[in-house]
Write an enzyme that holds these catalytic residues in place. Structure first.
Site, PDB file in Angstrom:
ATOM      1  N   ARG A  38      15.095  28.004  94.336  1.00 27.58           N
ATOM      2  CA  ARG A  38      14.905  28.433  92.947  1.00 27.58           C
ATOM      3  C   ARG A  38      16.138  29.151  92.411  1.00 27.58           C
ATOM      4  O   ARG A  38      16.589  28.912  91.294  1.00 27.58           O
ATOM      5  CB  ARG A  38      13.707  29.384  92.895  1.00 27.58           C
ATOM      6  N   GLU A 162       4.397  29.841  77.399  1.00 28.94           N
ATOM      7  CA  GLU A 162       5.334  28.829  77.869  1.00 28.94           C
ATOM      8  C   GLU A 162       5.576  27.789  76.779  1.00 28.94           C
ATOM      9  O   GLU A 162       4.680  27.453  76.023  1.00 28.94           O
ATOM     10  CB  GLU A 162       4.812  28.184  79.142  1.00 28.94           C
ATOM     11  N   ALA A 222      -8.012  37.116  77.660  1.00 26.60           N
ATOM     12  CA  ALA A 222      -9.432  36.769  77.659  1.00 26.60           C
ATOM     13  C   ALA A 222      -9.909  36.442  76.238  1.00 26.60           C
ATOM     14  O   ALA A 222     -10.675  35.495  76.026  1.00 26.60           O
ATOM     15  CB  ALA A 222     -10.252  37.926  78.249  1.00 26.60           C
ATOM     16  N   CYS A 273      -2.285  31.778  83.527  1.00 26.20           N
ATOM     17  CA  CYS A 273      -2.823  33.096  83.173  1.00 26.20           C
ATOM     18  C   CYS A 273      -4.291  33.143  82.790  1.00 26.20           C
ATOM     19  O   CYS A 273      -5.027  33.998  83.275  1.00 26.20           O
ATOM     20  CB  CYS A 273      -2.004  33.684  82.034  1.00 26.20           C
TER      21      CYS A 273
HETATM   22  C1  UDX Z   1       4.047  35.694  87.567  1.00 27.85           C
HETATM   23  C2  UDX Z   1       2.551  35.938  87.750  1.00 27.85           C
HETATM   24  O1  UDX Z   1       1.954  34.728  88.148  1.00 27.85           O
HETATM   25  C3  UDX Z   1       1.890  36.420  86.509  1.00 27.85           C
HETATM   26  O2  UDX Z   1       0.620  36.932  86.817  1.00 27.85           O
HETATM   27  C4  UDX Z   1       2.645  37.534  85.905  1.00 27.85           C
HETATM   28  O3  UDX Z   1       2.145  37.815  84.629  1.00 27.85           O
HETATM   29  C5  UDX Z   1       4.122  37.283  85.859  1.00 27.85           C
HETATM   30  O4  UDX Z   1       4.629  36.818  87.100  1.00 27.85           O
HETATM   31  P1  UDX Z   1       5.318  33.567  86.791  1.00 27.85           P
HETATM   32  O5  UDX Z   1       6.656  34.136  86.524  1.00 27.85           O
HETATM   33  O6  UDX Z   1       4.832  32.473  85.922  1.00 27.85           O
HETATM   34  O7  UDX Z   1       4.212  34.629  86.655  1.00 27.85           O
HETATM   35  O8  UDX Z   1       5.197  33.185  88.348  1.00 27.85           O
HETATM   36  P2  UDX Z   1       6.124  32.265  89.200  1.00 27.85           P
HETATM   37  O9  UDX Z   1       6.828  31.295  88.337  1.00 27.85           O
HETATM   38  O10 UDX Z   1       5.317  31.825  90.361  1.00 27.85           O
HETATM   39  O11 UDX Z   1       7.253  33.273  89.715  1.00 27.85           O
HETATM   40  C6  UDX Z   1       7.092  34.244  90.673  1.00 27.85           C
HETATM   41  C7  UDX Z   1       8.340  34.258  91.560  1.00 27.85           C
HETATM   42  O12 UDX Z   1       8.265  35.355  92.454  1.00 27.85           O
HETATM   43  C8  UDX Z   1       8.514  32.998  92.418  1.00 27.85           C
HETATM   44  O13 UDX Z   1       9.756  32.403  92.148  1.00 27.85           O
HETATM   45  C9  UDX Z   1       8.431  33.525  93.854  1.00 27.85           C
HETATM   46  O14 UDX Z   1       9.289  32.839  94.741  1.00 27.85           O
HETATM   47  C10 UDX Z   1       8.851  34.969  93.672  1.00 27.85           C
HETATM   48  N1  UDX Z   1       8.391  35.872  94.733  1.00 27.85           N
HETATM   49  C11 UDX Z   1       7.111  35.847  95.146  1.00 27.85           C
HETATM   50  C12 UDX Z   1       9.295  36.748  95.307  1.00 27.85           C
HETATM   51  O15 UDX Z   1      10.470  36.756  94.972  1.00 27.85           O
HETATM   52  N2  UDX Z   1       8.850  37.613  96.275  1.00 27.85           N
HETATM   53  C13 UDX Z   1       7.572  37.587  96.739  1.00 27.85           C
HETATM   54  O16 UDX Z   1       7.220  38.369  97.636  1.00 27.85           O
HETATM   55  C14 UDX Z   1       6.669  36.674  96.136  1.00 27.85           C
HETATM   56  C1  UDX Z   2      -0.789  32.540  77.524  1.00 28.19           C
HETATM   57  C2  UDX Z   2      -0.737  33.615  76.429  1.00 28.19           C
HETATM   58  O1  UDX Z   2      -0.690  32.991  75.138  1.00 28.19           O
HETATM   59  C3  UDX Z   2       0.472  34.518  76.630  1.00 28.19           C
HETATM   60  O2  UDX Z   2       0.459  35.573  75.673  1.00 28.19           O
HETATM   61  C4  UDX Z   2       0.432  35.083  78.031  1.00 28.19           C
HETATM   62  O3  UDX Z   2       1.574  35.862  78.280  1.00 28.19           O
HETATM   63  C5  UDX Z   2       0.326  33.985  79.059  1.00 28.19           C
HETATM   64  O4  UDX Z   2      -0.785  33.144  78.789  1.00 28.19           O
HETATM   65  P1  UDX Z   2       0.451  30.240  77.981  1.00 28.19           P
HETATM   66  O5  UDX Z   2      -0.577  30.068  79.040  1.00 28.19           O
HETATM   67  O6  UDX Z   2       1.881  30.043  78.337  1.00 28.19           O
HETATM   68  O7  UDX Z   2       0.350  31.708  77.371  1.00 28.19           O
HETATM   69  O8  UDX Z   2       0.140  29.235  76.777  1.00 28.19           O
HETATM   70  P2  UDX Z   2      -0.855  29.238  75.510  1.00 28.19           P
HETATM   71  O9  UDX Z   2      -0.104  28.715  74.367  1.00 28.19           O
HETATM   72  O10 UDX Z   2      -1.543  30.519  75.340  1.00 28.19           O
HETATM   73  O11 UDX Z   2      -1.915  28.101  75.909  1.00 28.19           O
HETATM   74  C6  UDX Z   2      -2.835  28.274  76.965  1.00 28.19           C
HETATM   75  C7  UDX Z   2      -3.741  27.072  77.052  1.00 28.19           C
HETATM   76  O12 UDX Z   2      -4.654  27.031  75.952  1.00 28.19           O
HETATM   77  C8  UDX Z   2      -3.008  25.724  77.008  1.00 28.19           C
HETATM   78  O13 UDX Z   2      -3.596  24.840  77.937  1.00 28.19           O
HETATM   79  C9  UDX Z   2      -3.222  25.261  75.589  1.00 28.19           C
HETATM   80  O14 UDX Z   2      -3.130  23.867  75.453  1.00 28.19           O
HETATM   81  C10 UDX Z   2      -4.634  25.755  75.346  1.00 28.19           C
HETATM   82  N1  UDX Z   2      -4.974  25.897  73.916  1.00 28.19           N
HETATM   83  C11 UDX Z   2      -4.269  26.746  73.116  1.00 28.19           C
HETATM   84  C12 UDX Z   2      -6.063  25.191  73.392  1.00 28.19           C
HETATM   85  O15 UDX Z   2      -6.719  24.438  74.114  1.00 28.19           O
HETATM   86  N2  UDX Z   2      -6.390  25.362  72.078  1.00 28.19           N
HETATM   87  C13 UDX Z   2      -5.701  26.211  71.261  1.00 28.19           C
HETATM   88  O16 UDX Z   2      -6.066  26.311  70.086  1.00 28.19           O
HETATM   89  C14 UDX Z   2      -4.603  26.923  71.795  1.00 28.19           C
END
Ligand code: UDX
Ligand code: UDX
Length: 456
Positions: A38, A162, A222, A273
């Site tokens: 990564r 995202e 939520a 999330c």
């Molecule tokens: C993560 C969590 O899933 C989410 O709940 C939180 O809000 C933000 O951090 P995300 O960044 O999307 O979200 O996760 P991910 O893309 O899996 O990245 C986490 C990284 O941490 C990975 O690259 C993993 O390799 C790294 N990691 C994990 C460490 O460096 N050390 C560890 O001990 C475990």
């Molecule tokens: C979400 C929150 O929006 C963000 O604030 C938090 O930090 C992480 O979780 P994310 O999961 O990246 O972000 O995307 P989001 O745009 O919220 O969509 C979540 C899911 O809901 C997707 O699968 C999307 O397609 C779905 N969605 C969204 C619906 O089905 N209908 C809608 O009207 C909006």
């Protein structure tokens, strides 16, 4: 001038630190991760995540004041502010299995910090979404050693979505910073606020207690998910009546008290999330003796799973109750458009259900095929991953649109109709396509929450 460190180079850590390095050029920002591959990607122009606008920011700051490497211990030694952004998946074993957060990486990170820090004062910023009160546990671990460092733990949950991470980070509705309620805590929260104040207006920086900040993040997700489940539940009612879910969403969304966003019916929400955070919230309520509240929130997840099941059942039923040997092409696999992320995508359970009926599944997605392969490797079935969309639809009996990629609206559906098996079906899991036009071409079209367009 501070040394800012982020542990965890994922979807949250990477983009957030890129933006801090851009707007705070006087600080050095280092991102570390246990995953060498990564980190190598972060150091290349082939970033590990697809996010519009991210590469430009990284190219601007990498090597200037943004650095990526794997020497976690060394980086902790120099750090003044440490963002913790490691993943906290749902626990799959023991107490709270399937609901509580698995905090093992998070705790290991706390112990790494304790063991390696050297500065007299260190601020630890919780960026990972965690169950309420984990900041307190973090503080206890940090105070448990004989370190001469004075620690402050600050909660700073991330609200970026995202696909729009860079835009969300550049222009956030608010930045939430929860500090301990003592002088040291307030000072630490102010230091973190100062970073964001480089580009976020002061009135959008919200300083709260640590617990309020942690809980707000869970509740925000939520509530957003709850809106989707509410609309999805009504989409089922629309299908039994003459109402149209798009019209209903529009009508209720124009009420300024309700608002127009997050009212789009779908095959189900996904992403790393929503489900996880609702399950945390529900578990937390159960733990604190509130089973009714726990059940209320858990029902948001139940409706979501039911919506995907309903979508699948409709495919099965419309294709004359047999899918064996038929080819179903998924248009999209990512949990939403503009990302390659497939975590918790409704495409995963949909594929499991389809292959359970011995269907042949073809998957197209402009960015997520690599992740899709990993997600489905447990299935011993006829699944193919196809880069060319026209090749993916060749001979298919039905198309199932899972992800609302813009390009799916631009496809040449006349050409597609000609190469598909007849009668040809489209199940639009996002109400993303022009249904009337598709019907005219000859498709049987099944939107969500609307009357279907049928030739047969
Ligand atoms: C993560 C969590 O899933 C989410 O709940 C939180 O809000 C933000 O951090 P995300 O960044 O999307 O979200 O996760 P991910 O893309 O899996 O990245 C986490 C990284 O941490 C990975 O690259 C993993 O390799 C790294 N990691 C994990 C460490 O460096 N050390 C560890 O001990 C475990
Ligand atoms: C979400 C929150 O929006 C963000 O604030 C938090 O930090 C992480 O979780 P994310 O999961 O990246 O972000 O995307 P989001 O745009 O919220 O969509 C979540 C899911 O809901 C997707 O699968 C999307 O397609 C779905 N969605 C969204 C619906 O089905 N209908 C809608 O009207 C909006």
């Amino acid at each position: 001038m501070s040394n800012i460190l982020c542990i965890g180079a994922g979807y949250v850590g990477g983009p957030t630190m890129a933006m801090i390095s851009k707007y705070c050029p006087e600080h050095t920002v280092t991102v570390v991760d246990i995953n060498q591959e990564r980190i190598d990607s972060w150091n290349s122009d082939d970033l590990p995540i697809y996010e519009p606008g991210l590469l430009e920011v990284v190219q601007q700051t990498r090597g200037r004041n943004l650095f990526f490497h794997t020497d976690i211990a060394g980086a902790i030694t120099d750090a003044d502010i440490i963002f913790v952004s490691v993943n906290t998946p749902t626990k799959m074993f023991g107490e709270g299995a399937g609901k509580a957060a698995d905090l093992q990486y998070w705790e290991k990170t706390a112990r790494d910090i304790l063991q390696n820090c050297s500065k007299p004062e260190v601020i630890v910023v919780e960026k990972s979404t965690l169950p309420v009160r984990t900041a307190e546990a973090m503080a206890r671990i940090l105070e448990s050693g004989h370190s001469s460092t004075k620690f402050s733990v600050v909660s700073n949950p991330e609200f970026l979505a995202e696909g729009t991470a860079i835009e969300d980070l550049a222009n956030p509705d608010r930045v939430l910073i929860g500090g301990e309620e003592n002088e040291n805590g307030r000072k630490a929260a102010e230091t973190v606020a100062e970073l964001y104040a480089h580009w976020v207006p002061r009135d959008r920086l919200l300083l709260t207690s640590v617990w309020s900040s942690e809980l707000s993040k869970l509740v925000a997700n939520a509530m957003l998910a709850q809106r989707i489940s509410s609309v999805n539940s009504i989409s089922a009612l629309c299908e039994r009546t003459e109402a149209d879910i798009t019209e209903v969403s529009r009508a209720i969304g124009m009420d300024t008290r309700i608002g127009a966003k997050f009212l789009q019916a779908s095959i189900g929400f996904g992403g790393s999330c929503f489900r996880k955070d609702i399950l945390h919230l529900s578990y937390l309520c159960e733990y604190y003796g509130l089973p009714e509240v726990a059940d209320y929130w858990a029902s948001v997840v139940r409706i979501n799973e039911w919506q995907t099941e309903r979508f699948f059942q409709n495919i099965l039923q419309q294709l004359f109750n047999t899918l064996a040997g038929k080819t179903i092409t998924l248009l999209g696999f990512a949990f939403k458009q503009n990302t390659g992320d497939t975590r918790d995508s409704p495409a995963i359970p949909l594929c499991e259900k389809l292959v359970g009926e011995n269907a042949r599944v073809r998957i197209h997605d402009p960015k997520a095929l690599e992740n899709a392969r990993v997600d489905l490797k447990h299935l011993n079935a006829d699944i193919s991953f196809v880069e060319d969309v026209y090749e993916a639809v060749e001979g298919a009996h039905a198309l199932a649109l899972v992800t609302q990629w813009a390009e799916y609206r631009e496809l040449d559906y006349e050409r597609i109709f000609k190469v598909m098996a007849e009668p040809a079906f489209i199940f639009d899991g996002r109400n993303h396509l022009d249904h009337a036009k598709l019907f005219e071409i000859g498709f049987n079209v099944f939107p969500l929450g609307k009357t279907p367009f049928k030739h047969i």
